[in-house]
Motif scaffolding. Structure first.
Motif, PDB file in Angstrom:
ATOM      1  N   THR A 233       0.864  -1.173   0.000  1.00 38.54           N
ATOM      2  CA  THR A 233       0.000   0.000   0.000  1.00 38.54           C
ATOM      3  C   THR A 233       0.901   1.224   0.000  1.00 38.54           C
ATOM      4  O   THR A 233       1.807   1.338   0.829  1.00 38.54           O
ATOM      5  CB  THR A 233      -0.902   0.039   1.256  1.00 38.54           C
ATOM      6  N   VAL A 234       0.646   2.105  -0.952  1.00 36.85           N
ATOM      7  CA  VAL A 234       1.501   3.279  -1.113  1.00 36.85           C
ATOM      8  C   VAL A 234       0.625   4.530  -1.180  1.00 36.85           C
ATOM      9  O   VAL A 234      -0.474   4.497  -1.752  1.00 36.85           O
ATOM     10  CB  VAL A 234       2.387   3.111  -2.374  1.00 36.85           C
ATOM     11  N   ARG A 235       1.079   5.578  -0.538  1.00 41.06           N
ATOM     12  CA  ARG A 235       0.336   6.842  -0.540  1.00 41.06           C
ATOM     13  C   ARG A 235       0.959   7.761  -1.592  1.00 41.06           C
ATOM     14  O   ARG A 235       2.160   8.051  -1.537  1.00 41.06           O
ATOM     15  CB  ARG A 235       0.411   7.493   0.838  1.00 41.06           C
ATOM     16  N   LEU A 236       0.131   8.173  -2.538  1.00 42.19           N
ATOM     17  CA  LEU A 236       0.625   9.028  -3.619  1.00 42.19           C
ATOM     18  C   LEU A 236       0.120  10.458  -3.438  1.00 42.19           C
ATOM     19  O   LEU A 236      -0.958  10.689  -2.892  1.00 42.19           O
ATOM     20  CB  LEU A 236       0.156   8.492  -4.978  1.00 42.19           C
ATOM     21  N   GLU A 237       0.909  11.378  -3.909  1.00 42.77           N
ATOM     22  CA  GLU A 237       0.519  12.791  -3.862  1.00 42.77           C
ATOM     23  C   GLU A 237      -0.584  13.048  -4.881  1.00 42.77           C
ATOM     24  O   GLU A 237      -0.670  12.382  -5.910  1.00 42.77           O
ATOM     25  CB  GLU A 237       1.705  13.685  -4.235  1.00 42.77           C
ATOM     26  N   ARG A 238      -1.404  14.055  -4.544  1.00 45.91           N
ATOM     27  CA  ARG A 238      -2.356  14.539  -5.537  1.00 45.91           C
ATOM     28  C   ARG A 238      -1.666  15.603  -6.370  1.00 45.91           C
ATOM     29  O   ARG A 238      -0.805  16.335  -5.886  1.00 45.91           O
ATOM     30  CB  ARG A 238      -3.583  15.140  -4.852  1.00 45.91           C
ATOM     31  N   ARG A 239      -2.065  15.669  -7.611  1.00 45.48           N
ATOM     32  CA  ARG A 239      -1.516  16.695  -8.502  1.00 45.48           C
ATOM     33  C   ARG A 239      -1.961  18.069  -8.004  1.00 45.48           C
ATOM     34  O   ARG A 239      -3.130  18.259  -7.656  1.00 45.48           O
ATOM     35  CB  ARG A 239      -2.046  16.462  -9.918  1.00 45.48           C
ATOM     36  N   ALA A 240      -1.016  18.991  -7.911  1.00 47.01           N
ATOM     37  CA  ALA A 240      -1.361  20.343  -7.470  1.00 47.01           C
ATOM     38  C   ALA A 240      -2.319  20.975  -8.472  1.00 47.01           C
ATOM     39  O   ALA A 240      -2.185  20.771  -9.688  1.00 47.01           O
ATOM     40  CB  ALA A 240      -0.098  21.188  -7.349  1.00 47.01           C
TER      41      ALA A 240
END
Lengths: 145, 168
Positions: free
Chosen positions: A131-138
């Protein structure tokens, strides 16, 4: 390379990472992890234990799978959970192909993946989950890869 | 070792390990995580160079599996003090696993905040579970060892690792 949450879809394939462990790599991995077990560098000992050659370390299988995940997600991705199971042994000279796919994307920004490592005969050496947490696109920003 | 002797040894180990389940067995102060040692780990793993920064670290962090892969954090033992298989003096030594031949069969990890180089780390180890199984070569134990790695300064958990071993 950064992979953004908005760009990920359930079912997406994680590109393959191919590794061909050598005796030299096993020696260096044993050294850096302070793992003195003979099964990883002493062929005579490995033969006494019934193996054709020295064995790839359990942890090195895990590292191959982790690298497969990060090569797709980006080095800066925050891995929340990760696990693998050693299902079959591998020896120097084997070709180990690690693949994976996305199985869930949560609204909180966590991406669940299944991965696996198979040898050149197609035998499953190590299944894994992550499980990996990805950034949201600004907002208003663009992708960089 | 005769089969009945081996099985007796495994049965004895089962009783010993079962009595230790859930009790924190060891606490070690590992000290600050070295940047070069962590970068060497990435090199030894053959981590793709595209993932590594100028210090040789993925995203400027200690590789995720570094802390749970290293088996020894002190000077270790002299060769004469090691077991025939080469092990001894590693992180498992203080657990009640004496007499078992152990093979790692995987880990389940959860991660807190990313670990940066020079983070001062404490490690707690305990036996999480033990099962007795009948394998192809006789009775064996499945031992789950729990390692908690925490920031020595804040007490914040960095990594929790449940590692399974087959013990024969």
């Amino acid at each position: 390379m950064t992979r953004y949450l908005e760009d990920v879809r359930v079912g997406e394939e994680i590109p393959a990472l191919v590794r061909r462990p050598s005796r030299l790599q096993l020696f260096r991995f044993s050294a850096v992890t302070w793992n003195a077990h003979r099964i990883h560098y002493d062929r005579d000992y490995a033969a006494e234990e019934g193996y054709a050659d020295v064995l790839v370390q359990s942890h090195l299988h895990g590292c191959y799978l982790m690298d497969t995940l990060l090569a797709w997600a980006g080095a800066g991705a925050h891995v929340v959970a990760f696990g693998w199971r050693n299902a079959a042994v591998a020896v120097p000279g084997d070709t180990l192909t690690c693949t994976g796919r996305v199985v869930d994307v949560s609204s909180e920004g966590e991406v669940s993946c299944e991965l696996e490592e198979r040898n050149q005969r197609g035998e499953l050496c190590a299944p894994a989950t992550a499980t990996v947490r990805l950034e949201r696109r600004a907002r208003g920003g663009g992708a960089d890869g | 070792m005769a089969e009945h002797t081996r099985e007796s040894a495994v049965e004895a180990a089962f009783e010993r390990v079962q009595a230790a389940v859930g009790k924190v067995a060891t606490r070690h102060h590992l000290g600050p995580v070295g940047k070069v040692a962590a970068a060497r780990f990435a090199v030894a793993c053959d981590t793709p160079p595209t993932l590594l920064d100028e210090d040789g670290l993925p995203g400027g962090r200690v590789p995720n599996l570094y802390l749970s892969s290293v088996l020894g954090w002190d000077a270790g033992r002299h060769e004469a003090e090691l077991r025939l298989d080469g092990t001894g003096g590693d992180v498992l030594t203080d657990l009640p696993l004496t007499g078992l031949r152990l093979m790692g069969v995987g880990q389940e990890l959860t991660f807190g905040r990313p670990v940066l180089p020079d983070t001062d780390v404490l490690m707690e180890m305990s036996i999480d579970a033990v099962e007795r199984k009948e394998g192809r070569s006789g009775v064996l134990l499945l031992v789950t060892v729990l390692r908690r790695l925490v920031d020595a300064a804040s007490g914040e958990e960095l990594v929790s690792c449940r590692e399974r071993f087959v013990g024969r």
